[in-house]
Design an enzyme around this catalytic site. Structure first.
Site, short mmCIF file in Angstrom:
data_model
loop_
_atom_site.label_atom_id
_atom_site.label_comp_id
_atom_site.label_asym_id
_atom_site.label_seq_id
_atom_site.Cartn_x
_atom_site.Cartn_y
_atom_site.Cartn_z
N HIS A 1 1.28 -1.90 -0.35
CA HIS A 1 0.29 0.09 0.20
C HIS A 1 0.82 0.76 0.05
O HIS A 1 0.91 2.15 -0.73
CB HIS A 1 -1.30 0.12 1.24
CG HIS A 1 -2.21 -0.95 1.03
ND1 HIS A 1 -3.66 -0.39 0.89
CD2 HIS A 1 -1.61 -2.24 0.84
CE1 HIS A 1 -4.17 -1.45 0.66
NE2 HIS A 1 -3.96 -2.42 0.10
N VAL B 1 1.06 4.00 -3.87
CA VAL B 1 0.57 5.61 -3.65
C VAL B 1 2.09 6.39 -3.60
O VAL B 1 1.87 6.30 -2.69
CB VAL B 1 -0.52 5.54 -2.77
CG1 VAL B 1 -1.73 6.48 -3.08
CG2 VAL B 1 -1.77 4.77 -3.12
N ASP C 1 7.24 5.18 -0.43
CA ASP C 1 8.27 6.80 0.31
C ASP C 1 7.97 6.80 2.01
O ASP C 1 7.55 7.86 2.37
CB ASP C 1 7.71 8.16 -0.39
CG ASP C 1 6.47 8.48 -0.13
OD1 ASP C 1 5.62 7.63 0.09
OD2 ASP C 1 6.38 9.79 -1.07
N HIS D 1 -1.22 -12.79 -1.01
CA HIS D 1 -2.35 -13.65 0.32
C HIS D 1 -2.40 -14.84 0.83
O HIS D 1 -3.20 -14.83 0.76
CB HIS D 1 -3.63 -13.55 -0.93
CG HIS D 1 -3.81 -11.70 -1.35
ND1 HIS D 1 -4.24 -11.72 -2.79
CD2 HIS D 1 -3.53 -10.85 -0.61
CE1 HIS D 1 -4.33 -9.76 -2.49
NE2 HIS D 1 -3.59 -9.70 -1.20
N ASP E 1 -6.05 -17.56 2.38
CA ASP E 1 -5.77 -18.55 2.00
C ASP E 1 -5.95 -20.10 3.40
O ASP E 1 -5.83 -19.97 4.38
CB ASP E 1 -3.78 -18.79 2.11
CG ASP E 1 -3.48 -21.02 1.59
OD1 ASP E 1 -4.17 -21.44 1.84
OD2 ASP E 1 -2.62 -20.60 2.02
N SER F 1 -3.31 -23.32 4.32
CA SER F 1 -2.77 -22.28 5.14
C SER F 1 -2.43 -20.90 5.58
O SER F 1 -0.90 -20.15 4.88
CB SER F 1 -0.85 -22.85 5.12
OG SER F 1 -1.26 -23.03 3.39
C1 HEM Z 1 -3.59 -6.73 -7.07
C2 HEM Z 1 -3.92 -6.48 -6.18
C3 HEM Z 1 -4.67 -6.56 -5.17
C4 HEM Z 1 -5.86 -6.24 -4.40
C5 HEM Z 1 -6.51 -5.33 -4.76
C6 HEM Z 1 -6.16 -6.93 -2.85
C7 HEM Z 1 -6.36 -6.62 -2.48
C8 HEM Z 1 -6.84 -6.93 -0.52
C9 HEM Z 1 -8.20 -7.22 -0.03
C10 HEM Z 1 -9.39 -6.40 0.56
C11 HEM Z 1 -7.30 -7.37 1.51
C12 HEM Z 1 -8.08 -7.39 2.69
C13 HEM Z 1 -8.06 -6.32 3.29
C14 HEM Z 1 -8.19 -6.13 5.17
O1 HEM Z 1 -9.23 -6.69 5.15
O2 HEM Z 1 -7.93 -5.96 6.10
C15 HEM Z 1 -6.62 -8.11 1.34
C16 HEM Z 1 -4.77 -8.36 1.92
C17 HEM Z 1 -3.82 -8.18 1.97
N1 HEM Z 1 -2.73 -8.33 1.25
FE1 HEM Z 1 -3.45 -7.14 -0.84
N2 HEM Z 1 -3.83 -7.00 -2.79
C18 HEM Z 1 -3.63 -7.54 -3.50
C19 HEM Z 1 -1.92 -6.82 -3.79
C20 HEM Z 1 -2.03 -7.39 -2.96
C21 HEM Z 1 0.31 -7.19 -2.31
C22 HEM Z 1 0.61 -6.84 -4.13
C23 HEM Z 1 0.74 -7.32 -1.00
C24 HEM Z 1 2.08 -7.85 -1.25
C25 HEM Z 1 2.37 -8.03 -1.35
C26 HEM Z 1 -0.52 -7.63 -0.81
C27 HEM Z 1 -0.47 -8.34 0.18
C28 HEM Z 1 -2.20 -8.74 1.30
C29 HEM Z 1 -1.81 -9.20 2.57
C30 HEM Z 1 -0.38 -9.59 3.14
C31 HEM Z 1 -2.75 -8.84 2.98
C32 HEM Z 1 -3.50 -9.54 4.13
C33 HEM Z 1 -3.75 -8.50 5.95
C34 HEM Z 1 -3.98 -8.68 7.50
O3 HEM Z 1 -4.16 -9.73 7.15
O4 HEM Z 1 -4.17 -7.76 7.93
N3 HEM Z 1 -1.80 -7.42 -1.70
N4 HEM Z 1 -5.77 -7.70 -0.31
#
Ligand code: HEM
Ligand SMILES: *[C@@H]1O[C@H](CO)[C@@H](O)[C@H](O)[C@H]1NC(C)=O
Ligand SMILES: *[C@@H]1O[C@H](CO)[C@@H](O)[C@H](O)[C@H]1NC(C)=O
Length: 329
Positions: free
Chosen positions: A69, A73, A77, A193, A246, A249
Site C-alpha cells: 500500500h 501510492v 516513500d 495473499h 488462504d 495455511s
Molecule cells: C492485486 C491487487 C491487490 C488487491 C486488489 C488486494 C486486495 C486486498 C484486500 C481487499 C485485502 C483484505 C484487507 C483487509 O480486510 O484487511 C488484502 C489483504 C492482504 N493483502 Fe492484498 N491486494 C492486492 C495485492 C497485494 C500485494 C501486491 C500484496 C503484497 C505484496 C498484498 C498483501 C496482502 C496481505 C499480506 C493481506 C492480509 C492483510 C491482513 O491479514 O491484515 N496484497 N488485499
C-alpha cells in the site's frame, strides 16, 4: 588539425569523467545502504518484527500488506504512514481499510532514532519489515535494497489508481503495468495473499452482488467453498468479521494460494480474476500446474518484491528522513 583532434580528445575525456562522477553521485537504492551509517539497522527492524509477531501472529500479514500500500501510492516513500491529524491523508481512503502495522513501524523507528538519529527512513523500515514478515512466515529470504527517503506528500485523492478487489483482470494488469510491474509480477505479488485475512466487507460484491447483479455470486467460486464463504460472511452480517485469504495455511508463506486460485478456492475476487486471462493463468500453472517445477515461487516472489520496492522511490537529497514516521518533520 592535430590540435583540434587533441582538443576533442580532451573534451571527450572530460565528458567521460563528468559522467563517471555523475554516475557515482547519482543516488540509487542498494543492498546494505546503512552498513556504514547504521550497521544494526536491519537487525533492529527484524527484532521488532519478531517481538511483535510473538505477541500477535497476525503481524507479518499486516506488515507485508503495508509495504504494497505504501509503494502503490506516491511510490515507496512512507506516505501511507502519515497520521498528522489532516483530514486528507492517504491512509483514510477505502482501499487502505484494515491496514495495520503502524505501531510496529513506529516502534522500530523509535529504536533506530536512539541508535542512529536521523539516518534510517520510514520507507526503508516498511520495506525491511515486509521482508522480515515473509521470512518469519517461513517464506524465502531476499535481500532488500535500501536508501529510500521519506516523501513530503500524503493525500487521500492520490489513491485513484490503486487496485480494487473488484477490478476485472485487464484493469488489474494495467494498474500494475502503470507501476512498471509485469503480468507475471501481478501474479507473484498477489501470492502474498498466502498469508493473512480479509474483512467481510471486501467480499460482499463477490458473494451477493457479483458484476453489479443482485443475488449473483462469482461463478469462479467452487460451490462448496461458496457456501462456506457465505456462512462466514452473511449478507447482513458483521462487515468487520475476518476470514483467511488462504483457507489451507494462512500463517505459512507457501505457494498454496496459487493452487487455491487454480482450483476455485480463492477468497478474494482479485485473486480469482487471475484465472480469467491466458497470460496470468499460465503463470499460475507454471508454479502449481501438473507440469510445473514447483519450487521457484518463493524465490521469484522475492525478486518481485525487490522490483515493487523500487516504485517511485525518492533518493539522494529528495524528501527527508522523518524523525517520527507518523509526521512530516
Ligand atoms: C492485486 C491487487 C491487490 C488487491 C486488489 C488486494 C486486495 C486486498 C484486500 C481487499 C485485502 C483484505 C484487507 C483487509 O480486510 O484487511 C488484502 C489483504 C492482504 N493483502 Fe492484498 N491486494 C492486492 C495485492 C497485494 C500485494 C501486491 C500484496 C503484497 C505484496 C498484498 C498483501 C496482502 C496481505 C499480506 C493481506 C492480509 C492483510 C491482513 O491479514 O491484515 N496484497 N488485499
Ligand atoms: C457482467 O455484466 C455484463 C453486463 O453488465 C455482462 O455482459 C457480462 O456477461 C457479465 N459477466 C458475468 C460473468 O456475469
Ligand atoms: C509520533 O507522533 C505521533 C502523532 O503525533 C505521537 O502520537 C507519537 O507519540 C510520536 N512518537 C514519538 C516516538 O515521538
Amino acid at each position: 588539425m592535430s590540435s583540434v583532434l587533441k582538443f576533442s580528445n580532451a573534451s571527450i575525456l572530460a565528458l567521460t569523467l563528468f559522467y563517471l562522477l555523475l554516475g557515482v553521485s547519482e543516488a540509487k537504492l542498494k543492498v546494505g545502504f546503512y552498513s556504514q551509517t547504521c550497521p544494526n539497522a536491519e537487525l533492529i527492524v527484524t527484532s521488532v518484527v519478531k517481538e511483535s509477531t510473538a505477541t500477535d501472529s497476525k503481524t507479518p500479514a499486516w506488515l507485508l500488506r503495508l509495504h504494497f500500500h505504501d509503494c502503490f501510492v506516491e511510490g515507496c516513500d512512507g506516505s501511507i504512514l502519515i497520521n498528522n491529524g489532516d483530514l486528507d491523508i492517504e491512509r483514510i481512503a477505502m482501499a487502505h481499510q484494515g491496514l495495520r502495522g503502524f505501531e510496529e513501524i513506529n516502534k522500530a523507528k523509535s529504536k533506530l532514532e536512539t541508535e542512529c538519529p536521523g539516518v534510517v527512513s520510514c520507507a526503508d523500515i516498511v520495506a525491511l519489515a515486509a521482508r522480515d514478515a515473509v521470512v518469519l512466515s517461513k517464506g524465502h529470504n531476499y535481500q532488500v535494497e535500501t536508501g529510500r527517503r521519506d516523501g513530503l506528500v500524503s493525500r487521500n485523492s492520490l489513491v485513484d489508481d490503486f487496485p480494487d478487489v473488484n477490478d476485472p483482470i485487464q484493469l488489474l494488469k494495467s494498474k500494475f503495468r502503470n507501476k512498471g510491474l509485469s503480468d507475471k509480477e501481478l501474479v507473484l505479488l498477489s501470492g502474498a495473499h498466502t498469508i493473512g485475512s480479509t474483512a467481510c466487507i471486501f467480499m460482499i460484491n463477490r458473494l451477493y452482488k457479483f458484476n453489479g447483479t443482485d443475488q449473483q455470486s462469482d461463478p469462479a467460486i467452487n460451490p462448496i467453498f461458496l457456501s462456506q464463504l457465505k456462512t462466514h460472511c452473511p449478507r447482513d452480517g458483521d462487515g468487520n468479521a475476518r476470514i483467511p485469504l488462504d483457507k489451507v495455511s494462512d500463517k505459512v508463506f507457501d505457494d498454496q494460494i496459487l493452487s487455491n486460485i487454480k482450483d476455485g478456492f480463492a477468497t478474494l475476487a482479485s485473486d480469482a480474476r487471475l484465472n480469467d486471462d491466458g497470460i496470468t493463468k499460465q503463470v499460475i500453472e507454471s508454479y502449481v500446474g501438473s507440469s510445473a517445477s514447483k519450487s521457484s515461487f518463493g524465490l521469484d516472489f522475492g525478486d518481485a518484491m525487490v522490483k515493487m520496492g523500487r516504485i517511485g522511490v525518492k533518493t539522494g537529497s529528495m524528501g527527508e528522513i522523518r524523525k517520527n514516521c507518523s509526521l512530516f518533520n
